[in-house]
Write a protein that holds these residues in place. Structure first.
Motif, mmCIF file in Angstrom:
data_model
loop_
_atom_site.group_PDB
_atom_site.id
_atom_site.type_symbol
_atom_site.label_atom_id
_atom_site.label_comp_id
_atom_site.label_asym_id
_atom_site.label_seq_id
_atom_site.Cartn_x
_atom_site.Cartn_y
_atom_site.Cartn_z
ATOM 1 N N LEU A 294 0.835 -1.201 0.000
ATOM 2 C CA LEU A 294 0.000 0.000 0.000
ATOM 3 C C LEU A 294 0.868 1.248 0.000
ATOM 4 O O LEU A 294 0.604 2.200 -0.751
ATOM 5 C CB LEU A 294 -0.936 -0.007 1.201
ATOM 6 C CG LEU A 294 -1.850 1.217 1.347
ATOM 7 C CD1 LEU A 294 -2.730 1.380 0.105
ATOM 8 C CD2 LEU A 294 -2.707 1.108 2.606
ATOM 9 N N ASP A 295 1.896 1.253 0.814
ATOM 10 C CA ASP A 295 2.816 2.390 0.855
ATOM 11 C C ASP A 295 3.483 2.592 -0.503
ATOM 12 O O ASP A 295 3.566 3.718 -1.009
ATOM 13 C CB ASP A 295 3.864 2.133 1.941
ATOM 14 C CG ASP A 295 4.858 3.276 2.083
ATOM 15 O OD1 ASP A 295 4.438 4.442 2.047
ATOM 16 O OD2 ASP A 295 6.068 2.980 2.214
ATOM 17 N N ALA A 296 3.937 1.492 -1.105
ATOM 18 C CA ALA A 296 4.586 1.580 -2.420
ATOM 19 C C ALA A 296 3.611 2.068 -3.480
ATOM 20 O O ALA A 296 3.971 2.876 -4.351
ATOM 21 C CB ALA A 296 5.157 0.220 -2.810
ATOM 22 N N TYR A 297 2.364 1.612 -3.412
ATOM 23 C CA TYR A 297 1.360 2.021 -4.398
ATOM 24 C C TYR A 297 1.096 3.522 -4.326
ATOM 25 O O TYR A 297 1.044 4.211 -5.348
ATOM 26 C CB TYR A 297 0.065 1.242 -4.205
ATOM 27 C CG TYR A 297 -1.047 1.743 -5.107
ATOM 28 C CD1 TYR A 297 -1.024 1.480 -6.475
ATOM 29 C CD2 TYR A 297 -2.095 2.499 -4.589
ATOM 30 C CE1 TYR A 297 -2.028 1.960 -7.304
ATOM 31 C CE2 TYR A 297 -3.103 2.970 -5.414
ATOM 32 C CZ TYR A 297 -3.060 2.705 -6.773
ATOM 33 O OH TYR A 297 -4.038 3.185 -7.590
ATOM 34 N N LYS A 298 0.931 4.030 -3.127
ATOM 35 C CA LYS A 298 0.659 5.472 -2.971
ATOM 36 C C LYS A 298 1.803 6.307 -3.524
ATOM 37 O O LYS A 298 1.596 7.325 -4.184
ATOM 38 C CB LYS A 298 0.418 5.799 -1.499
ATOM 39 C CG LYS A 298 -0.898 5.249 -0.939
ATOM 40 C CD LYS A 298 -1.032 5.556 0.554
ATOM 41 C CE LYS A 298 -2.354 5.056 1.111
ATOM 42 N NZ LYS A 298 -2.455 5.302 2.574
ATOM 43 N N LYS A 299 3.033 5.874 -3.269
ATOM 44 C CA LYS A 299 4.201 6.622 -3.747
ATOM 45 C C LYS A 299 4.332 6.521 -5.277
ATOM 46 O O LYS A 299 4.674 7.502 -5.950
ATOM 47 C CB LYS A 299 5.468 6.084 -3.069
ATOM 48 C CG LYS A 299 5.538 6.438 -1.589
ATOM 49 C CD LYS A 299 6.493 5.535 -0.811
ATOM 50 C CE LYS A 299 7.940 5.814 -1.157
ATOM 51 N NZ LYS A 299 8.854 4.997 -0.295
ATOM 52 N N ALA A 300 4.043 5.337 -5.835
ATOM 53 C CA ALA A 300 4.110 5.171 -7.296
ATOM 54 C C ALA A 300 3.054 6.027 -7.984
ATOM 55 O O ALA A 300 3.315 6.674 -9.004
ATOM 56 C CB ALA A 300 3.943 3.705 -7.667
ATOM 57 N N LEU A 301 1.853 6.045 -7.425
ATOM 58 C CA LEU A 301 0.756 6.820 -8.011
ATOM 59 C C LEU A 301 1.048 8.315 -7.964
ATOM 60 O O LEU A 301 0.713 9.063 -8.892
ATOM 61 C CB LEU A 301 -0.538 6.503 -7.277
ATOM 62 C CG LEU A 301 -1.798 7.222 -7.760
ATOM 63 C CD1 LEU A 301 -2.108 6.853 -9.209
ATOM 64 C CD2 LEU A 301 -2.987 6.889 -6.858
ATOM 65 N N ALA A 302 1.710 8.769 -6.905
ATOM 66 C CA ALA A 302 1.984 10.194 -6.745
ATOM 67 C C ALA A 302 2.930 10.728 -7.809
ATOM 68 O O ALA A 302 2.935 11.930 -8.083
ATOM 69 C CB ALA A 302 2.571 10.442 -5.357
ATOM 70 N N CYS A 303 3.719 9.849 -8.441
ATOM 71 C CA CYS A 303 4.675 10.304 -9.454
ATOM 72 C C CYS A 303 3.976 10.934 -10.650
ATOM 73 O O CYS A 303 4.437 11.952 -11.169
ATOM 74 C CB CYS A 303 5.534 9.131 -9.911
ATOM 75 S SG CYS A 303 6.730 9.544 -11.201
ATOM 76 N N ASP A 304 2.865 10.337 -11.093
ATOM 77 C CA ASP A 304 2.156 10.856 -12.270
ATOM 78 C C ASP A 304 0.718 10.364 -12.229
ATOM 79 O O ASP A 304 0.334 9.462 -12.989
ATOM 80 C CB ASP A 304 2.865 10.398 -13.547
ATOM 81 C CG ASP A 304 2.332 11.089 -14.799
ATOM 82 O OD1 ASP A 304 1.312 11.797 -14.696
ATOM 83 O OD2 ASP A 304 2.930 10.906 -15.873
ATOM 84 N N PRO A 305 -0.118 10.914 -11.351
ATOM 85 C CA PRO A 305 -1.487 10.417 -11.189
ATOM 86 C C PRO A 305 -2.344 10.591 -12.436
ATOM 87 O O PRO A 305 -3.296 9.831 -12.641
ATOM 88 C CB PRO A 305 -2.028 11.231 -10.011
ATOM 89 C CG PRO A 305 -1.158 12.447 -9.941
ATOM 90 C CD PRO A 305 0.188 12.007 -10.403
ATOM 91 N N VAL A 306 -2.007 11.540 -13.284
ATOM 92 C CA VAL A 306 -2.785 11.741 -14.505
ATOM 93 C C VAL A 306 -2.532 10.599 -15.486
ATOM 94 O O VAL A 306 -3.466 9.977 -16.007
ATOM 95 C CB VAL A 306 -2.441 13.099 -15.146
ATOM 96 C CG1 VAL A 306 -3.149 13.238 -16.496
ATOM 97 C CG2 VAL A 306 -2.841 14.240 -14.222
ATOM 98 N N SER A 307 -1.263 10.297 -15.731
ATOM 99 C CA SER A 307 -0.933 9.229 -16.678
ATOM 100 C C SER A 307 -1.342 7.857 -16.156
ATOM 101 O O SER A 307 -1.598 6.936 -16.934
ATOM 102 C CB SER A 307 0.569 9.231 -16.972
ATOM 103 O OG SER A 307 0.957 10.417 -17.621
ATOM 104 N N ALA A 308 -1.405 7.712 -14.825
ATOM 105 C CA ALA A 308 -1.755 6.410 -14.246
ATOM 106 C C ALA A 308 -3.179 5.991 -14.581
ATOM 107 O O ALA A 308 -3.503 4.792 -14.561
ATOM 108 C CB ALA A 308 -1.566 6.458 -12.736
ATOM 109 N N PHE A 309 -4.023 6.943 -14.916
ATOM 110 C CA PHE A 309 -5.415 6.631 -15.268
ATOM 111 C C PHE A 309 -5.431 5.722 -16.497
ATOM 112 O O PHE A 309 -4.873 6.055 -17.538
ATOM 113 C CB PHE A 309 -6.186 7.919 -15.558
ATOM 114 C CG PHE A 309 -7.640 7.715 -15.852
ATOM 115 C CD1 PHE A 309 -8.561 7.598 -14.833
ATOM 116 C CD2 PHE A 309 -8.081 7.609 -17.168
ATOM 117 C CE1 PHE A 309 -9.906 7.406 -15.113
ATOM 118 C CE2 PHE A 309 -9.428 7.417 -17.454
ATOM 119 C CZ PHE A 309 -10.338 7.304 -16.426
#
Length: 533
Positions: A294-309
């Motif tokens: 969960l911690d890793a996911y939040k940090k990965a998502l924060a890098c580029d939340p727009v492109s992650a969609f």
């Protein structure tokens, strides 16, 4: 109603190693009055089941010999298979030599591939190279106008259904399909033998290369709707990933889904710590390590939340409920994990369109194997990029050496850069990417894009505050290949990076090092590049 191309089955030759489904199939043939001829273990299995069976030796008038190496290699067998029923000369030859026609050949082969995979000795592998079986199969397949050949127990029901529908005969359509499958099987078998022999003699790139693939899936289309596509698995390659995965839920996987999911899983496999990679168009838009998924996911998502969609999410641990809840809040195309907890599976089941894959394990990033790239009229083949650097292998080239925290992030960032399309620039901080620039024609452009992405992520994290601090400030930067000019490095310095990792090797290394020293950056050379095209 039967057709002139339908061929009744009166005599069947059965010689199989894999006896799955054999007895009910043979019993159904016998009930139709088909004479059963068989060899060795197959003959014994049929006789033990109470079926009338004629041993091959009684047909050939010659006993099995050479420890079973020679039993069906005889004119009395191959004449009965290969004779064309519509040629008078062939029928006369059979009559002259008292040879009866064989209408059905049921044969599967010694398990050569499984024997090699078990780590057996050279001698044991050689003994599992089938000779008589491929000869029977190829002969029957060649003469498919008159003979039916079955090489896979899964096709027993197809033959029985054909017999039931056509008065004890098979149709030409069925025989042609089975003949094609037969040649595909012998071709794959020979390819496996040739590959093993090349490997045993230490020949990585043999002069003639045969690759056998088993179709796993017909795809809706390829990269674009006007292209046709299919997914094939290479039997010898058991590397955990999309080819070994079980799809637990969701829509059918597309060509692009498979390609991106493979990229995501390979990226996350680089790390022993809990890690998450989010991929879009085969490039990472966020990779992070954490105390847990969960911690890793939040940090990965924060890098580029727009492109992650609409991206692909890969994890390197069994997917747990807490991470699944977080993932469910984002629209993602695919989630891939080595395993999925029951509670996590229940949570993601609410996302009915989400494709959820469990691979059963993680690939070893240091393991060998081959990768392929198609070209017009051919393909390229190379060893998988298993290259890695460690702190001890790095060369500090600036006046200032990296701090311990910077060094950890440099190693992390360079490992991520391996999975970013070149020219690749990766900004990282605290075990997470904060900006990624991928696939640009100019390295300085990749550096600027990564810095811009980082700044945008900072704004998003601050709820849209345009004055928010960029997470690139205080980060490190990794380049997959050397900086040909100082401009790319200066762009990183302007973005706030404090340390740099790159392969080195440019004619202008001295100029780049001087620029790093002037900006107070620490820089290390790896001597290893990670071009990814």
């Amino acid at each position: 109603m039967t057709s002139q191309f339908d061929r009744p089955i009166r005599r069947a030759l059965i010689s199989v190693y894999d006896k799955t489904g054999l007895l009910p199939f043979a019993r159904a043939l016998a009930e139709r009055g088909v004479v059963l001829i068989s060899t060795g273990g197959s003959s014994k299995a049929l006789a033990d089941a109470g079926l009338a069976v004629t041993d091959v030796a009684s047909v050939t008038g010659f006993p099995e010999m050479l420890d079973g190496r020679v039993k069906t290699l005889h004119p009395a067998i191959h004449g009965g298979i290969l004779a064309r029923r519509d040629l008078t000369a062939h029928r006369d030859a059979l009559a002259k030599h008292d040879i009866s026609e064989i209408d059905l050949v049921v044969c599967n082969l010694y398990p050569f591939e499984a024997t090699v995979a078990s780590g057996a000795s050279w001698e044991d592998c050689i003994e599992k190279i089938d000779i008589g079986g491929p000869s029977l199969i190829r002969g029957a397949a060649k003469n498919h106008d008159f003979v039916t050949v079955v090489t896979d127990p899964a096709d027993y029901e197809t033959v029985l259904a054909d017999l039931a529908a056509n008065g004890g005969a098979t149709t030409l359509k069925t025989r042609r399909k089975l003949a094609g499958m037969a040649y595909a099987r012998t071709s794959a078998y020979d390819a496996a033998i040739a590959a093993w022999m090349a490997e045993e003699r230490g020949e990585t790139f043999p002069e003639t290369l045969s690759i056998a693939g088993k179709r796993k899936q017909l795809l809706r289309y390829g990269e674009n709707p006007h292209q046709e596509a299919a997914f094939y698995a290479i039997a010898k390659d058991t590397r955990p990933g999309v080819a070994t995965a079980t799809q637990l839920q969701g829509k059918e996987l597309s060509y692009n889904n498979l390609n991106d999911t493979d990229a995501a899983f390979e990226a996350v496999a680089e790390f022993a710590e809990p890690a998450v990679a989010i991929i879009k168009h085969a490039n990472p838009c966020g990779v992070a390590l954490g105390t847990d998924l969960l911690d890793a996911y939040k940090k990965a998502l924060a890098c580029d939340p727009v492109s992650a969609f609409g991206g692909i999410i890969a994890v390197n641990r069994a997917l747990d409920a807490a991470t699944a809840e977080a993932v469910a809040a984002l629209f993602a195309e695919v989630v891939i994990a080595p395993a999925v907890d029951d509670e996590a599976r229940e949570i993601l089941a609410r996302k009915t369109q989400l494709r959820l894959l469990a691979t059963g394990g993680m690939p070893d990033p240091a393991a060998g194997g081959m990768t392929f790239r198609s070209l017009s009229g051919g393909f390229l083949m190379q060893n998988r990029d298993a290259g890695r650097v460690s702190e001890s292998s790095l060369q500090v080239v600036t006046k200032r050496a990296p701090t311990a925290a910077e060094m950890a992030d440099l190693l992390f960032a360079f490992r991520v850069a391996k999975h970013v399309k070149s020219n690749a620039i990766v900004y990282a901080k605290g075990g997470a990417t904060v900006g990624i620039g991928a696939g640009q024609m100019s390295r300085v452009d990749s550096s600027r894009i990564a810095a811009w992405k980082a700044a945008e992520a900072g704004v998003a994290a601050a709820g849209g505050d345009k004055g928010a601090k960029s997470p690139a400030i205080g980060s490190v930067v990794a380049s997959d290949a050397f900086f040909p000019f100082a401009d790319g490095l200066l762009a990183a310095a302007e973005a706030g990076a404090t340390a740099v990792i790159q392969p080195g090797g440019s004619k202008r290394d001295a100029e780049v090092i001087a620029a790093a020293d002037e900006k107070g950056l620490a820089m290390v050379f790896t001597g290893l590049r990670h071009f990814r095209h």
